[in-house]
Design an enzyme around this catalytic site. Structure first.
Site, PDB file in Angstrom:
ATOM      1  N   LYS A 193     105.982 -45.003  25.320  1.00  0.00           N
ATOM      2  CA  LYS A 193     105.154 -45.114  24.359  1.00  0.00           C
ATOM      3  C   LYS A 193     103.820 -45.628  23.694  1.00  0.00           C
ATOM      4  O   LYS A 193     103.206 -45.357  23.221  1.00  0.00           O
ATOM      5  CB  LYS A 193     106.386 -46.448  23.334  1.00  0.00           C
ATOM      6  CG  LYS A 193     107.957 -45.976  23.657  1.00  0.00           C
ATOM      7  CD  LYS A 193     108.102 -45.222  22.649  1.00  0.00           C
ATOM      8  CE  LYS A 193     109.680 -45.033  22.245  1.00  0.00           C
ATOM      9  NZ  LYS A 193     109.339 -43.837  21.071  1.00  0.00           N
ATOM     10  N   ASP A 220     118.374 -32.932  15.832  1.00  0.00           N
ATOM     11  CA  ASP A 220     119.014 -33.680  16.853  1.00  0.00           C
ATOM     12  C   ASP A 220     119.478 -32.392  17.658  1.00  0.00           C
ATOM     13  O   ASP A 220     119.755 -31.850  17.022  1.00  0.00           O
ATOM     14  CB  ASP A 220     119.277 -34.955  15.666  1.00  0.00           C
ATOM     15  CG  ASP A 220     120.170 -35.907  16.696  1.00  0.00           C
ATOM     16  OD1 ASP A 220     119.752 -35.965  17.764  1.00  0.00           O
ATOM     17  OD2 ASP A 220     119.297 -37.102  16.144  1.00  0.00           O
ATOM     18  N   TYR A 249     110.034 -45.112  29.786  1.00  0.00           N
ATOM     19  CA  TYR A 249     110.008 -45.737  28.122  1.00  0.00           C
ATOM     20  C   TYR A 249     108.648 -46.330  27.902  1.00  0.00           C
ATOM     21  O   TYR A 249     107.965 -45.878  26.925  1.00  0.00           O
ATOM     22  CB  TYR A 249     111.249 -46.901  28.776  1.00  0.00           C
ATOM     23  CG  TYR A 249     111.256 -46.657  26.951  1.00  0.00           C
ATOM     24  CD1 TYR A 249     111.887 -45.712  26.093  1.00  0.00           C
ATOM     25  CD2 TYR A 249     110.857 -48.282  26.139  1.00  0.00           C
ATOM     26  CE1 TYR A 249     111.473 -45.935  24.712  1.00  0.00           C
ATOM     27  CE2 TYR A 249     111.032 -48.441  24.856  1.00  0.00           C
ATOM     28  CZ  TYR A 249     112.152 -47.383  24.199  1.00  0.00           C
ATOM     29  OH  TYR A 249     111.937 -47.803  22.705  1.00  0.00           O
TER      30      TYR A 249
END
Length: 261
Positions: free
Chosen positions: A158, A33, A154
């Site tokens: 995806k 991360d 977005y």
């Protein structure tokens, strides 16, 4: 048998819930991360992805059994496509040779129910062609038109990710090496990303209109984590190329009972 997992986005949300669940079950988890992880890395750049993969291989002595790519953002900016698509695909490709050495290698990524929402076909095609420079340019142009149009970054990221998984899962690199490659597509999950929006009645109404979830409503991250854990377990030997909509019925509500036409 204890397994070694790599989990991106491990510091928050679905990634954190998944890492915790896997550790509770006795597995070793190497978290990746931007901060608060075993491997601190920026998956929004090609150099960052390469560095992350190198650090993971060093931390694991080159022995990994599964990768769960949960890192992602939903901001209406071009950075979203770099993180959500290339931050998954390039990272996975870098770790594919090490995964192939496992006796039971597995991969799962986090897509989204948003993969079914309106998107930019031009951006999706740029992503699937592997042209990050072109994709970022398209994403930037969308963002410059304002947040509503910029949001297309977005669902486009995806949609492209789910298509990439379906396309790549049956290739020599993945199926040929005995590696199931899948995605999960959550509906509305209660995380730091959504909590503020869901705090108001108006916000909840807007979310529920876009993502209707007749079965049990909004989910907690652990719900998604459990499916990710199964997809990357030794039990999964034949499920591959799938995006599984873990969305409380949103997909079935919006698309109906015949998606094969």
């Amino acid at each position: 048998m204890n397994r070694t997992y790599v989990v991106t986005g491990s510091a928050s949300g679905i990634g954190a819930a998944t890492a915790e669940l896997l550790r509770e079950r006795g597995n070793r988890v190497i978290g990746v991360d931007l901060r608060g992880a075993d491997v601190v890395a920026d998956l929004s750049t090609s150099a960052g992805r390469a560095a992350a993969a190198e650090a993971v291989l060093a931390a694991s002595d080159g022995q990994i059994d599964a990768v769960i790519a949960a890192a992602g953002i939903s901001a209406p900016i071009a950075l979203t496509v770099s993180v959500n698509f290339f931050g998954v695909t390039e990272f996975l490709e870098a770790l594919a040779p090490a995964l192939a050495r496992s006796s039971a290698p597995r991969v799962a990524a986090v897509s989204s129910m948003a993969s079914l929402q309106p998107n930019s076909a031009e951006l999706v095609e740029a992503l699937l062609s592997g042209d990050e420079q072109a994709a970022v340019a398209i994403g930037t142009a969308l963002a410059e038109k304002g947040p509503e149009t910029g949001y297309l970054n977005y669902p486009s990221s995806k949609r492209a990710l789910s298509r990439w998984i379906r396309r790549e899962a049956i290739t020599e690199r993945w199926a040929g090496a005995g590696i199931p490659l899948n995605a999960v597509a959550p509906g509305t999950v209660v995380t730091a990303m959504t909590r503020e929006l869901l705090a108001s009645e108006e916000g909840r109404a807007m979310v529920d209109a876009a993502v209707p979830m007749p079965l049990n409503g909004h989910s907690e991250p652990i719900v998604i984590a459990r499916l990710l854990a199964w997809l990357t377990s030794e039990e999964n030997t034949h499920t591959t190329g799938q995006t599984i909509y873990t969305d409380g019925g949103a997909d079935a509500t919006l698309r109906g009972d015949n998606i094969w036409d």
